[in-house]
Scaffold this motif. Structure first.
Motif, PDB file in Angstrom:
ATOM      1  N   THR A 101      -1.617  34.222 -30.549  1.00  0.00           N
ATOM      2  CA  THR A 101      -1.036  35.224 -29.654  1.00  0.00           C
ATOM      3  C   THR A 101       0.445  34.964 -29.424  1.00  0.00           C
ATOM      4  OG1 THR A 101      -3.178  35.418 -28.538  1.00  0.00           O
ATOM      5  CG2 THR A 101      -1.250  36.299 -27.385  1.00  0.00           C
ATOM      6  N   ALA A 102       0.800  33.707 -29.184  1.00  0.00           N
ATOM      7  CA  ALA A 102       2.198  33.374 -28.941  1.00  0.00           C
ATOM      8  C   ALA A 102       3.059  33.639 -30.173  1.00  0.00           C
ATOM      9  CB  ALA A 102       2.309  31.902 -28.527  1.00  0.00           C
ATOM     10  N   VAL A 120      -0.034  39.264 -19.711  1.00  0.00           N
ATOM     11  CA  VAL A 120      -0.608  37.927 -19.898  1.00  0.00           C
ATOM     12  C   VAL A 120      -0.192  36.999 -18.756  1.00  0.00           C
ATOM     13  CG1 VAL A 120      -0.577  35.872 -21.360  1.00  0.00           C
ATOM     14  CG2 VAL A 120      -0.818  38.127 -22.394  1.00  0.00           C
ATOM     15  N   ILE A 121       1.082  37.043 -18.415  1.00  0.00           N
ATOM     16  CA  ILE A 121       1.568  36.179 -17.335  1.00  0.00           C
ATOM     17  C   ILE A 121       1.020  36.642 -15.990  1.00  0.00           C
ATOM     18  CG2 ILE A 121       3.618  35.303 -16.188  1.00  0.00           C
ATOM     19  CD1 ILE A 121       3.071  34.290 -19.067  1.00  0.00           C
ATOM     20  N   ALA A 122       0.914  37.954 -15.797  1.00  0.00           N
ATOM     21  CA  ALA A 122       0.417  38.467 -14.518  1.00  0.00           C
ATOM     22  C   ALA A 122      -1.014  38.031 -14.256  1.00  0.00           C
ATOM     23  CB  ALA A 122       0.517  39.987 -14.487  1.00  0.00           C
ATOM     24  N   THR A 123      -1.828  37.918 -15.305  1.00  0.00           N
ATOM     25  CA  THR A 123      -3.214  37.503 -15.103  1.00  0.00           C
ATOM     26  C   THR A 123      -3.310  36.087 -14.545  1.00  0.00           C
ATOM     27  OG1 THR A 123      -3.335  36.762 -17.415  1.00  0.00           O
ATOM     28  CG2 THR A 123      -4.070  39.000 -16.917  1.00  0.00           C
ATOM     29  N   SER A 124      -2.325  35.242 -14.842  1.00  0.00           N
ATOM     30  CA  SER A 124      -2.367  33.870 -14.328  1.00  0.00           C
ATOM     31  C   SER A 124      -2.028  33.794 -12.852  1.00  0.00           C
ATOM     32  CB  SER A 124      -1.387  32.989 -15.122  1.00  0.00           C
ATOM     33  OG  SER A 124      -0.051  33.411 -14.908  1.00  0.00           O
ATOM     34  N   MET A 125      -1.524  34.883 -12.276  1.00  0.00           N
ATOM     35  CA  MET A 125      -1.152  34.870 -10.860  1.00  0.00           C
ATOM     36  C   MET A 125      -2.312  35.222  -9.938  1.00  0.00           C
ATOM     37  SD  MET A 125       2.626  36.626 -11.112  1.00  0.00           S
ATOM     38  CE  MET A 125       3.853  35.963 -12.246  1.00  0.00           C
ATOM     39  N   PHE A 126      -3.412  35.721 -10.493  1.00  0.00           N
ATOM     40  CA  PHE A 126      -4.573  36.017  -9.664  1.00  0.00           C
ATOM     41  C   PHE A 126      -5.237  34.707  -9.248  1.00  0.00           C
ATOM     42  CE2 PHE A 126      -4.125  39.964 -12.065  1.00  0.00           C
ATOM     43  CZ  PHE A 126      -4.257  40.902 -11.049  1.00  0.00           C
ATOM     44  N   PRO A 127      -5.629  34.573  -8.004  1.00  0.00           N
ATOM     45  CA  PRO A 127      -6.333  33.350  -7.586  1.00  0.00           C
ATOM     46  C   PRO A 127      -7.669  33.221  -8.297  1.00  0.00           C
ATOM     47  CG  PRO A 127      -6.407  35.014  -5.851  1.00  0.00           C
ATOM     48  CD  PRO A 127      -5.456  35.532  -6.896  1.00  0.00           C
ATOM     49  N   GLY A 128      -7.971  31.996  -8.715  1.00  0.00           N
ATOM     50  CA  GLY A 128      -9.200  31.782  -9.469  1.00  0.00           C
ATOM     51  C   GLY A 128     -10.449  32.151  -8.700  1.00  0.00           C
ATOM     52  N   TRP A 165       2.457  31.341 -22.708  1.00  0.00           N
ATOM     53  CA  TRP A 165       3.822  31.273 -22.171  1.00  0.00           C
ATOM     54  C   TRP A 165       4.601  30.118 -22.781  1.00  0.00           C
ATOM     55  CZ3 TRP A 165       6.881  34.411 -19.504  1.00  0.00           C
ATOM     56  CH2 TRP A 165       8.017  33.873 -18.904  1.00  0.00           C
ATOM     57  N   ASN A 166       4.004  28.928 -22.821  1.00  0.00           N
ATOM     58  CA  ASN A 166       4.687  27.762 -23.369  1.00  0.00           C
ATOM     59  C   ASN A 166       4.984  27.937 -24.859  1.00  0.00           C
ATOM     60  OD1 ASN A 166       4.719  26.390 -20.935  1.00  0.00           O
ATOM     61  ND2 ASN A 166       2.859  25.228 -21.365  1.00  0.00           N
ATOM     62  N   LEU A 167       4.007  28.372 -25.611  1.00  0.00           N
ATOM     63  CA  LEU A 167       4.178  28.466 -27.058  1.00  0.00           C
ATOM     64  C   LEU A 167       5.072  29.624 -27.454  1.00  0.00           C
ATOM     65  CD1 LEU A 167       0.537  27.614 -28.200  1.00  0.00           C
ATOM     66  CD2 LEU A 167       2.570  26.163 -28.351  1.00  0.00           C
ATOM     67  N   THR A 168       5.061  30.705 -26.697  1.00  0.00           N
ATOM     68  CA  THR A 168       5.964  31.814 -27.002  1.00  0.00           C
ATOM     69  C   THR A 168       7.416  31.372 -26.886  1.00  0.00           C
ATOM     70  OG1 THR A 168       4.364  33.465 -26.235  1.00  0.00           O
ATOM     71  CG2 THR A 168       6.665  34.147 -26.340  1.00  0.00           C
ATOM     72  N   ALA A 169       7.740  30.637 -25.810  1.00  0.00           N
ATOM     73  CA  ALA A 169       9.097  30.113 -25.658  1.00  0.00           C
ATOM     74  C   ALA A 169       9.449  29.149 -26.785  1.00  0.00           C
ATOM     75  CB  ALA A 169       9.235  29.427 -24.304  1.00  0.00           C
ATOM     76  N   PHE A 170       8.465  28.373 -27.238  1.00  0.00           N
ATOM     77  CA  PHE A 170       8.728  27.412 -28.304  1.00  0.00           C
ATOM     78  C   PHE A 170       8.956  28.120 -29.636  1.00  0.00           C
ATOM     79  CE2 PHE A 170       7.784  24.177 -31.421  1.00  0.00           C
ATOM     80  CZ  PHE A 170       8.379  23.041 -30.875  1.00  0.00           C
ATOM     81  N   PHE A 171       8.131  29.131 -29.955  1.00  0.00           N
ATOM     82  CA  PHE A 171       8.270  29.837 -31.233  1.00  0.00           C
ATOM     83  C   PHE A 171       9.570  30.640 -31.287  1.00  0.00           C
ATOM     84  CE2 PHE A 171       3.414  29.843 -31.672  1.00  0.00           C
ATOM     85  CZ  PHE A 171       3.450  28.745 -32.510  1.00  0.00           C
ATOM     86  N   ARG A 172      10.021  31.155 -30.157  1.00  0.00           N
ATOM     87  CA  ARG A 172      11.231  31.980 -30.149  1.00  0.00           C
ATOM     88  C   ARG A 172      12.478  31.195 -30.543  1.00  0.00           C
ATOM     89  NH1 ARG A 172      10.509  35.755 -24.688  1.00  0.00           N
ATOM     90  NH2 ARG A 172       9.308  37.425 -25.697  1.00  0.00           N
ATOM     91  N   GLY A 280       8.172  18.410 -25.937  1.00  0.00           N
ATOM     92  CA  GLY A 280       7.572  19.721 -26.101  1.00  0.00           C
ATOM     93  C   GLY A 280       7.922  20.671 -24.992  1.00  0.00           C
ATOM     94  N   LEU A 281       8.054  20.165 -23.753  1.00  0.00           N
ATOM     95  CA  LEU A 281       8.390  21.030 -22.629  1.00  0.00           C
ATOM     96  C   LEU A 281       9.840  21.508 -22.685  1.00  0.00           C
ATOM     97  CD1 LEU A 281       6.578  19.191 -19.686  1.00  0.00           C
ATOM     98  CD2 LEU A 281       5.959  21.390 -20.705  1.00  0.00           C
ATOM     99  N   THR A 282      10.729  20.669 -23.207  1.00  0.00           N
ATOM    100  CA  THR A 282      12.144  21.009 -23.238  1.00  0.00           C
ATOM    101  C   THR A 282      12.589  21.698 -24.512  1.00  0.00           C
ATOM    102  OG1 THR A 282      12.674  18.796 -24.065  1.00  0.00           O
ATOM    103  CG2 THR A 282      12.725  19.117 -21.674  1.00  0.00           C
TER     104      THR A 282
END
Length: 287
Positions: A101-102, A120-128, A165-172, A280-282
């Protein structure tokens, strides 16, 4: 003829305290983070009859709490295995789906791409907790209660957005010329992704795997809601339901021992791979 000597510049007042302020701030943060873990370890090594003492170190040291955790009637070994299965399968599924996906969001061009990423990001903001009731009803109807999939699928709801989110930023931040050069040499886009992009994205994928595994390993509310059989509980749920391994005693000591057993492997993994995790984070933020 005499030459005048310029007076030495005065040291700025307050420069020394200012220089040490960052170190003082770091010391406060480190102490704040480590004191609870230190107290958990100390409490785990106290004898059951000494569990409410407040000394800085156990006197004497004892491993009775650890042996009590693994008594046959407690079943904590099976609970650890359940946590490993749930966290491991969640991590594998998250990496497979999240990487594909990323890559599509970062490297391919199609309409509404930014809207998809926003959803995709909005779904992570819903409380579990908001997902528990409808999923509990659904899993009850299809007979999934007390199964691994009942814990894995809801856990993906917060693991996948984080991975994407993490991998999309990395691939870009990876040059598009890599794929173009591979396709000039005869590779298809899929082969370029498998042979070029995936090996180069190993730091980001590895970091995402570690973060996902830790989040799934520590998950509590989903495992508590979807499982009511003792043999299917994860380690975190099992710890919360300890009733004492020595009869009618308070379970404080055994809970601390189980907490050490659950936490120490994660701490060791993070310490061993901390450089790769930070890289990986940076990496995704560097052009």
């Amino acid at each position: 003829m005499t030459t005048a000597v310029a007076p030495a510049p005065r040291a700025r007042r307050g420069s020394a305290p200012r220089r040490f302020l960052p170190y003082a701030g770091m010391a406060v943060v480190v102490i704040y983070c480590l004191v609870p873990f230190y107290w958990m370890v100390v409490s785990a090594f106290r004898r059951p009859e000494d569990q409410f003492e407040n000394t800085a170190l156990p006197a004497p040291w004892s491993v009775k709490n650890f042996s009590a955790v693994f008594k046959p009637g407690v079943g904590f070994g099976r609970n650890l295995l359940n946590s490993l299965v749930v966290a491991g399968l969640t991590t594998v599924i998250t990496l497979v789906v999240g990487t594909l996906t990323a890559y599509a969001l970062a490297r391919l061009h199609f309409r509404f791409k930014n809207a998809v990423l926003g959803v995709v990001i909005a779904t992570s903001m819903f409380p579990g907790i908001s997902l528990i009731i409808p999923l509990l009803k659904l899993f009850s109807d299809i007979g999934w209660i007390n199964t691994y999939q009942a814990m894995i699928l809801p856990t993906l709801s917060f693991a996948l957005p984080l991975a994407v989110w993490n991998l999309t930023a990395f691939f870009r931040q990876m040059p598009f010329e890599l794929e173009q050069a591979a396709m000039v040499d005869g590779c298809t886009r899929g082969e370029a992704f498998r042979k070029i992009i995936i090996p180069l994205s190993a730091p980001g994928v590895f970091t995402t795997a570690i973060i996902t595994f830790i989040a799934a390993w520590n998950e509590f509310i989903i495992a508590l809601s979807m499982v009511n059989k003792k043999e299917m509980q994860t380690a975190t749920v099992s710890i919360s339901k300890f009733t004492g391994a020595y009869g009618f005693d308070q379970p404080f000591g055994t809970q601390m021992a189980a907490g050490v057993i659950v936490t120490v492997p994660l701490v060791i993994v993070v310490l061993i791979f901390q450089r790769r995790i930070i890289a990986g984070l940076t990496a995704g933020g560097v052009k």
